[in-house]
Design a protein around this motif. Structure first.
Motif, PDB file in Angstrom:
ATOM      1  N   VAL A  26       0.838  -1.194   0.000  1.00 49.32           N
ATOM      2  CA  VAL A  26       0.000   0.000   0.000  1.00 49.32           C
ATOM      3  C   VAL A  26       0.877   1.251   0.000  1.00 49.32           C
ATOM      4  N   ALA A  27       0.582   2.182  -0.913  1.00 52.44           N
ATOM      5  CA  ALA A  27       1.317   3.446  -0.959  1.00 52.44           C
ATOM      6  C   ALA A  27       0.403   4.550  -1.462  1.00 52.44           C
ATOM      7  N   ALA A  38       3.668   4.859   2.800  1.00 48.46           N
ATOM      8  CA  ALA A  38       3.978   3.532   2.252  1.00 48.46           C
ATOM      9  C   ALA A  38       4.093   2.567   3.419  1.00 48.46           C
ATOM     10  N   ASN A  39       3.388   1.454   3.340  1.00 44.61           N
ATOM     11  CA  ASN A  39       3.462   0.503   4.444  1.00 44.61           C
ATOM     12  C   ASN A  39       4.728  -0.354   4.322  1.00 44.61           C
ATOM     13  N   PRO A  40       5.090  -1.079   5.383  1.00 43.90           N
ATOM     14  CA  PRO A  40       6.333  -1.867   5.337  1.00 43.90           C
ATOM     15  C   PRO A  40       6.395  -2.849   4.177  1.00 43.90           C
ATOM     16  N   LEU A  48      13.811  -0.699   1.035  1.00 39.82           N
ATOM     17  CA  LEU A  48      13.939   0.595   1.704  1.00 39.82           C
ATOM     18  C   LEU A  48      13.313   0.536   3.092  1.00 39.82           C
ATOM     19  N   SER A  49      13.784   1.431   3.966  1.00 40.49           N
ATOM     20  CA  SER A  49      13.217   1.532   5.306  1.00 40.49           C
ATOM     21  C   SER A  49      12.391   2.792   5.479  1.00 40.49           C
ATOM     22  N   THR A  50      12.495   3.725   4.543  1.00 38.71           N
ATOM     23  CA  THR A  50      11.740   4.971   4.633  1.00 38.71           C
ATOM     24  C   THR A  50      11.333   5.431   3.244  1.00 38.71           C
ATOM     25  N   TYR A  51      10.255   6.227   3.182  1.00 36.88           N
ATOM     26  CA  TYR A  51       9.790   6.772   1.907  1.00 36.88           C
ATOM     27  C   TYR A  51       9.943   8.285   1.852  1.00 36.88           C
ATOM     28  N   ALA A  52      10.538   8.879   2.885  1.00 41.74           N
ATOM     29  CA  ALA A  52      10.582  10.339   3.010  1.00 41.74           C
ATOM     30  C   ALA A  52      11.169  11.003   1.768  1.00 41.74           C
ATOM     31  N   VAL A 121      -2.583  -0.044  -4.341  1.00 36.59           N
ATOM     32  CA  VAL A 121      -2.764  -1.243  -3.532  1.00 36.59           C
ATOM     33  C   VAL A 121      -2.447  -2.431  -4.438  1.00 36.59           C
ATOM     34  N   ALA A 122      -1.510  -3.267  -4.006  1.00 34.38           N
ATOM     35  CA  ALA A 122      -1.087  -4.396  -4.835  1.00 34.38           C
ATOM     36  C   ALA A 122      -0.978  -5.649  -3.975  1.00 34.38           C
ATOM     37  N   PHE A 123      -1.009  -6.801  -4.643  1.00 34.30           N
ATOM     38  CA  PHE A 123      -0.842  -8.045  -3.908  1.00 34.30           C
ATOM     39  C   PHE A 123      -0.155  -9.079  -4.790  1.00 34.30           C
ATOM     40  N   ASP A 124       0.432 -10.056  -4.118  1.00 36.32           N
ATOM     41  CA  ASP A 124       1.236 -11.085  -4.761  1.00 36.32           C
ATOM     42  C   ASP A 124       0.324 -12.117  -5.420  1.00 36.32           C
ATOM     43  N   ILE A 125       0.515 -12.337  -6.720  1.00 32.35           N
ATOM     44  CA  ILE A 125      -0.269 -13.362  -7.427  1.00 32.35           C
ATOM     45  C   ILE A 125       0.665 -14.396  -8.059  1.00 32.35           C
ATOM     46  N   SER A 126       1.831 -14.587  -7.457  1.00 31.32           N
ATOM     47  CA  SER A 126       2.826 -15.506  -8.017  1.00 31.32           C
ATOM     48  C   SER A 126       2.303 -16.925  -8.135  1.00 31.32           C
TER      49      SER A 126
END
Length: 307
Positions: A26-27, A38-40, A48-52, A121-126
């Motif tokens: 989610v971003a 941006a969520n973890p 990355l650890s930050t989106y700043a 919003v995205a999700f894994d469809i592998s």
């Protein structure tokens, strides 16, 4: 009519905790395409650890340079970025699939509000079957090809005219202003006649990339055909539109697009108008087109406003 429910601080905190825990990516990006949340899970895609302070373009450039995140398969990143930005944020909602450098395949939704903010919003469809994935990938590729000018990578005629129809509808329903600009390269036939058609193609590609680099995400930019292009500037006033187009003309005037002909330069002329709700798309284009002809008649390398 019932009042809308009040969103309490406690509810916001619950949403924040759930986003933090969620495996969904989610971003949120503001109208300048800068990351505002941006969520973890989303950050983990890019290592990355930050989106700043990071823009969407920064994230894509980081992916390309570091080999982490989005799998960007190109030998020319700037051309890829120009082409991708021509489709980004142009519809209220779209969905597409892409792969990551770690081998995962994700499904991405992109929602855009009236102020130009974008929610991803995205999700894994592998786990979905490879054969089905290949079919959908082919479908998405065909859609991109149908919207993209093959030479310059920006929107083609059909795609930019589709955006014009959308902006005209927004003007009529919500009063959202939009500027329309016709850009025409000056003496372009001489470029082909003097330096060859390959050089002409280089100039067109250079022009598209140069102009695209000046635009906001919400702006539309497409090639109508030949050396004629259209720009769409939603949510802009006339004075700001004049300054923006003047800056484009200045950048083009100062550019040197042909590395083997260092003294070569070129210019363009611009016809500028604000969309009028009482006119259809064709009549609005004609307004800007007549102004572009006036710019050429009055010496070229200038802009003229529609009467």
């Amino acid at each position: 009519m019932a009042s809308p429910p009040v969103v309490s601080n406690a509810l916001v905190q619950h949403m924040a905790r759930l986003h933090k825990q969620s495996p969904l990516f989610v971003a949120l990006f503001d109208a300048t395409d800068t990351t505002r949340y941006a969520n973890p899970a989303f950050l983990s895609i890019f290592g990355l650890s930050t989106y700043a302070g990071l823009t969407w373009s920064d994230l894509m450039r980081h992916s390309y340079m570091s080999g982490v995140g989005a799998a960007i398969k190109t030998d020319d990143f700037e051309a890829w970025l120009t082409s991708t930005r021509s489709r980004r944020g142009k519809l209220p909602f779209r969905a597409f699939e892409t792969d990551l450098t770690d081998g995962r395949w994700i499904y991405i939704t992109e929602t855009v509000d009236e102020q130009g903010w974008v929610l991803h919003v995205a999700f894994d469809i592998s786990a979905m079957r490879t054969s089905e994935r290949a079919l959908r990938q082919a479908r998405d590729g065909a859609l991109r090809a149908a919207q993209t000018d093959a030479l310059t990578g920006i929107s083609n005629r059909a795609h930019i005219l589709q955006q014009l129809d959308q902006r005209l509808e927004q003007l009529r329903t919500s009063g959202q202003t939009c500027g329309v600009v016709i850009l025409d390269l000056d003496h372009f036939k001489c470029v082909n006649d003097t330096h060859g058609h390959h050089a002409g193609d280089l100039v067109l590609t250079h022009f598209a990339r140069l102009v695209a680099g000046t635009l906001r995400r919400e702006d539309g930019f497409g090639r109508l055909g030949g050396e004629e292009f259209m720009l769409l500037f939603p949510n802009i006033e006339a004075a700001a539109l004049t300054l923006t187009v003047s800056r484009v003309l200045e950048l083009v005037r100062a550019a040197a697009p042909l590395s083997d002909v260092p003294d070569f330069s070129y210019t363009c002329s611009a016809g500028v108008a604000m969309l009028k709700a009482e006119l259809d798309a064709k009549a609005n284009i004609c307004n800007a087109d007549r102004a572009a002809y006036a710019a050429k008649a009055n010496g070229r390398d200038r802009l003229e406003w529609a009467a």
